[in-house]
Design a protein around this motif. Structure first.
Motif, PDB file in Angstrom:
ATOM      1  N   LEU A   1      20.973 -33.826  -8.683  1.00  0.00           N
ATOM      2  CA  LEU A   1      21.350 -32.774  -8.653  1.00  0.00           C
ATOM      3  C   LEU A   1      22.493 -31.713  -7.573  1.00  0.00           C
ATOM      4  O   LEU A   1      23.235 -31.273  -7.651  1.00  0.00           O
ATOM      5  N   THR A   2      21.789 -31.330  -6.241  1.00  0.00           N
ATOM      6  CA  THR A   2      22.287 -30.728  -4.891  1.00  0.00           C
ATOM      7  C   THR A   2      23.054 -31.856  -4.526  1.00  0.00           C
ATOM      8  O   THR A   2      24.096 -30.701  -3.983  1.00  0.00           O
ATOM      9  N   GLN A   3      23.119 -32.792  -4.159  1.00  0.00           N
ATOM     10  CA  GLN A   3      24.204 -33.681  -3.822  1.00  0.00           C
ATOM     11  C   GLN A   3      25.359 -33.314  -4.332  1.00  0.00           C
ATOM     12  O   GLN A   3      26.609 -33.234  -4.250  1.00  0.00           O
ATOM     13  N   VAL A   4      25.402 -33.394  -5.974  1.00  0.00           N
ATOM     14  CA  VAL A   4      26.627 -33.249  -6.787  1.00  0.00           C
ATOM     15  C   VAL A   4      26.733 -31.874  -7.043  1.00  0.00           C
ATOM     16  O   VAL A   4      28.873 -31.778  -6.246  1.00  0.00           O
ATOM     17  N   ALA A   5      26.079 -30.610  -6.638  1.00  0.00           N
ATOM     18  CA  ALA A   5      26.571 -29.430  -6.556  1.00  0.00           C
ATOM     19  C   ALA A   5      27.695 -29.314  -5.922  1.00  0.00           C
ATOM     20  O   ALA A   5      28.519 -28.712  -5.409  1.00  0.00           O
ATOM     21  N   GLY A   6      27.243 -29.770  -4.581  1.00  0.00           N
ATOM     22  CA  GLY A   6      27.490 -29.872  -3.196  1.00  0.00           C
ATOM     23  C   GLY A   6      28.872 -29.247  -3.188  1.00  0.00           C
ATOM     24  O   GLY A   6      29.052 -29.869  -2.579  1.00  0.00           O
ATOM     25  N   ARG A   7      29.425 -30.684  -4.053  1.00  0.00           N
ATOM     26  CA  ARG A   7      31.285 -31.104  -4.420  1.00  0.00           C
ATOM     27  C   ARG A   7      32.292 -29.473  -4.534  1.00  0.00           C
ATOM     28  O   ARG A   7      33.432 -29.970  -4.467  1.00  0.00           O
ATOM     29  N   ALA A   8      31.046 -28.766  -5.432  1.00  0.00           N
ATOM     30  CA  ALA A   8      32.306 -27.762  -5.731  1.00  0.00           C
ATOM     31  C   ALA A   8      32.633 -26.618  -4.617  1.00  0.00           C
ATOM     32  O   ALA A   8      31.388 -26.437  -3.573  1.00  0.00           O
ATOM     33  N   GLY A   9      33.197 -25.860  -4.721  1.00  0.00           N
ATOM     34  CA  GLY A   9      33.917 -25.061  -3.734  1.00  0.00           C
ATOM     35  C   GLY A   9      34.064 -24.899  -1.551  1.00  0.00           C
ATOM     36  O   GLY A   9      33.438 -24.328  -1.069  1.00  0.00           O
ATOM     37  N   ARG A  10      34.293 -26.438  -1.207  1.00  0.00           N
ATOM     38  CA  ARG A  10      34.397 -26.716  -0.039  1.00  0.00           C
ATOM     39  C   ARG A  10      35.417 -25.864   0.128  1.00  0.00           C
ATOM     40  O   ARG A  10      35.158 -26.400   1.217  1.00  0.00           O
ATOM     41  N   GLY A  11      36.269 -25.774  -0.565  1.00  0.00           N
ATOM     42  CA  GLY A  11      37.795 -25.405   0.133  1.00  0.00           C
ATOM     43  C   GLY A  11      37.600 -23.708   0.645  1.00  0.00           C
ATOM     44  O   GLY A  11      36.206 -23.476   1.512  1.00  0.00           O
ATOM     45  N   HIS A  12      38.635 -23.285  -0.212  1.00  0.00           N
ATOM     46  CA  HIS A  12      38.795 -22.158  -0.216  1.00  0.00           C
ATOM     47  C   HIS A  12      38.465 -20.628  -1.092  1.00  0.00           C
ATOM     48  O   HIS A  12      37.949 -19.964  -1.224  1.00  0.00           O
TER      49      HIS A  12
END
Length: 758
Positions: A607-618
């Motif tokens: 869950l933490t790894q998948v959630a970490g794909r969001a909002g990595r840009g600006h």
């Protein structure tokens, strides 16, 4: 050939501190005229050694390959000991047929690592040594056959003139190039005619010769390094200070915190010293993007190693690692066994990932053996993860690892907001709640990307009869077959069996069959209907089977503009998707209730790894978790406190229940076409283990997947507070079971530090 009576040597793992004292013979032992027997490790599944007579005209060193008779066959083995005293007379020993190598193909430190691995995982030494060699070297050809070659003019070639080749422009072109300098094989193959080369060699005008593979020459950075945050700088300084000595570090950094940049900035100082770096990754899918970042940063050879390479490509990487020509090797778990000339640092990215554990044959854990190798090589090792394994966190608690922390994203962007979507009493549209669809529409209208995670590939988990409820089941496993609409097949994802989709129900004969549940293939179809103008990119094992398909799909995702990205856990592992602002986890509930004590940890990591794909840009990111159980303690803990707090409470729970990593574990598995044979054999093992009351038992019990590939499956768990006690007992059991008649009627395995309990 005599059975081996190897003494069980007590090895402590590298994280336990002091170097293990290895009971090995010296690298080179002078051959005495009176002693002619050598001990050879052979690639056979037998826990015994094999002694052979060495003819007086042959000389050999430990770690070299030899060809020997074995029954009616000839095998290629590794010389493991010289000047042995066999238990039989010299006349009874079979002679070595040929010595293949003049120098060892397995260097000293690598042999020590493999010896440790064979002892620790209780696996036949010959199979362990063979696993460390590329496939081409297992065939028994001399190593010289694979070394790079170059071409030059002979004396006759130097005496020739251009008029000699008036009838062949291609021969003239190659001859003229060789008058200036010798050309390596790669240059000749890529720029000149192969037939012209053959003709010149046939005329004795050109000859080939072997060239040495020289160590790499570092020419500095190809692009400037990024500005480090304070946390990143501290991590780089700590690891740099440990250069030249063994010290394990755990780098825990939130998703997007710049762990890869830490890895990159650790490397230049090592390259200036001519040292090599090994970077281990859990999945082949992560290799291309990592290779690209490393290759762009350094003017030094960066090589890749994984199972999708050809045998020739793997051997080339092996040779360059051994010669020191490779500066950095990026690879999956088996890259651990490459014979590096001067290893200065080991990095393991996503150290928590289950893919680092080999699940069949030689069941080693690459992370654990990498720690041992770092100790032998006297170099630091860095384990990186946003969701560290409880084993690594426990080692930090015990003072065996040094913990380094990256608490914020390198871009300064906030961590994504997590929100639970309660599915109870909601009318779902293709598995998606109205709230999820609404937020997806909002992000797509803004030109952003949305990622949907569903850990079930195929169209549907099964087909069901609408009249009697019959479900399509695998005929060989205790599992349903997944319906794949595109290929019109039912596929068992456990044994791989496939069959055509039936026209009628297997129970009542009705033709009213319909898919049950939802897989990525079905969701992709529905998304194309819900959002007809938005491209959908699906990433799962089915969509990435073709060579180059994965890289092509990743390239699509890297393009700006609205896009729906759909996939399985393949999406969760370290990918950087800069335009994803919303992640929807379609079905959280599948792993909430499991008999496996590791299931909560694995779900928390996923869950933490998948959630970490969001909002990595600006742009700020958001994550929607769809569930029927929003009140579940694990979900609430992850939502409110994050993975770090969840891991602390999970580790405390393991301590209270005396489960790994707070205890040591081994698992015996038994498989047979008759269930009772497995139970009887494991009961014998359990009875024998009762002589050591400090080793606790659980079982024999049926595996969660009771039947796979036509065989019934049982298991026996063993737990001990002290590792030496457990391994001493395992050595005794293995010596006994080979004598049991029942052992020949079943297939059994021993899995030390087992992770998969299915």
């Amino acid at each position: 050939m005599q059975p081996e009576n190897r003494k069980s040597t007590e090895f402590c793992f590298a994280w336990q501190g002091a170097r293990a004292s290895l009971n090995l013979k010296p690298d080179f032992v002078a051959m005495e005229a009176a002693v002619t027997a050598i001990r050879v490790a052979l690639p056979v599944p037998l826990r015994q050694h094999f002694d052979y007579l060495l003819p007086p005209e042959l000389e050999v060193s430990i770690g070299c390959r030899v060809r020997v008779p074995f029954g009616k066959r000839e095998l290629v083995g590794i010389v493991w000991q010289l000047a042995v005293k066999p238990d039989v007379s010299e006349q009874q020993l079979k002679p070595v047929l040929a010595v293949i190598d003049q120098t060892p193909v397995l260097p000293t430190l690598l042999r020590q690592l493999l010896s440790f691995a064979a002892d620790y995982y209780h696996h036949p030494l010959g199979e362990v040594l063979t696993a460390a060699l590329p496939a081409l070297l297992r065939e028994g050809r001399p190593l010289a056959d694979y070394l790079p070659r170059a071409y030059r003019l002979t004396d006759s070639g130097k005496a020739a003139n251009l008029q000699s080749f008036s009838r062949s422009a291609k021969q003239a072109e190659l001859w003229q190039a060789l008058t200036t300098q010798a050309l390596d094989e790669a240059t000749v193959k890529s720029h000149y005619s192969g037939s012209a080369l053959k003709q010149l060699m046939a005329k004795a005008l050109v000859e080939s010769f072997q060239t040495a593979i020289a160590p790499y020459h570092y020419q500095g950075l190809a692009e400037p390094a990024l500005q480090l945050t304070a946390d990143q700088a501290l991590a780089v300084t700590a690891v740099n200070q440990a250069q030249g000595s063994f010290r394990p570090f755990l780098l825990e950094g939130v998703t997007g915190s710049g762990k890869t940049e830490v890895y990159l900035q650790l490397i230049p100082s090592l390259l200036e010293l001519g040292q090599q770096i090994l970077v281990l990754l859990p999945e082949i899918g992560l290799t291309p993007q990592t290779l690209e970042r490393f290759s762009k940063r350094f003017r030094a050879p960066v090589l890749v190693w994984h199972s999708n390479l050809s045998d020739g490509e793997r051997l080339n990487c092996w040779l360059q690692a051994a010669s020191g020509s490779a500066a950095v090797v990026i690879g999956t778990r088996s890259a651990l066994f490459l014979p590096f000339r001067k290893l200065g640092l080991i990095i393991i990215d996503e150290e928590h990932d289950l893919s680092l554990k080999q699940q069949d044959g030689f069941r080693y854990h690459a992370r654990d053996l990498a720690i041992k190798r770092a100790a032998l090589e006297h170099c630091p090792i860095l384990l990186g993860s946003a969701t560290p394994s409880l084993e690594s966190l426990y080692n930090c608690q015990q003072g065996r690892f040094t913990k380094l922390t990256l608490t914020a994203r390198a871009s300064g962007q906030a961590m994504p907001q997590l929100e639970l979507v309660d599915l109870k009493q909601q009318a779902l549209q293709h598995g998606l709640a109205a709230q999820s669809i609404q937020q997806m529409q909002q992000q797509l209208k803004l030109g952003k990307q949305v990622m949907l995670f569903l850990n079930r590939r195929g169209f549907a988990p099964a087909l069901s009869c609408q009249d009697c409820g019959w479900l399509t089941e695998c005929q060989r496993c205790s599992a349903f077959t997944t319906y794949h609409k595109h290929s019109r097949q039912l596929v068992c994802h456990h044994c791989g069996a496939t069959r055509a989709v039936p026209r009628q129900c297997g129970g009542c004969g009705s033709t009213r069959l319909a898919p049950v549940g939802q897989g990525t293939e079905q969701l992709e179809e529905h998304l194309s209907v819900l959002f007809p103008e938005v491209p959908v990119t699906r990433l799962d094992r089915d969509s990435t089977r073709r060579k180059g398909a994965f890289a092509s799909l990743l390239a699509e995702i890297q393009q700006p503009g609205p896009r729906l990205i759909l996939g399985t856990q393949m999406l969760a592992k370290g990918h950087h998707f800069p335009f994803v602002t919303l992640v929807v986890i379609v079905d959280v509930d599948g792993a909430l209730y499991s008999a496996d004590f590791r299931a909560p940890e694995q779900l928390g990591q996923l869950l933490t790894q998948v959630a970490g794909r969001a909002g990595r840009g600006h742009d700020k990111g958001k994550v929607l978790l769809q569930t029927q159980h929003p009140e579940h303690a694990l979900l609430q803990d992850i939502m409110l406190n994050g993975y770090a707090a969840f891991a602390r409470s999970a580790l405390l729970e393991r301590q209270q229940t005396l489960l790994p990593p707070c205890q040591y574990m081994a698992l015996f598995r038994a498989e047979a076409h008759q269930s009772e044979l497995c139970q009887q054999w494991l009961q014998q093992v359990a009875s024998y283990c009762q002589q050591q009351p400090q080793v606790q038992q659980l079982g024999p019990l049926l595996s969660p997947l009771e039947r796979r590939a036509g065989k019934y499956r049982w298991q026996l768990h063993l737990y001990a507070a002290q590792r030496p006690l457990l391994h001493q007992l395992l050595s005794q059991v293995l010596a006994e079971v080979s004598q049991w008649p029942l052992s020949r009627k079943i297939k059994w395995q021993l899995d030390v530090d087992a992770l998969d309990l299915s």
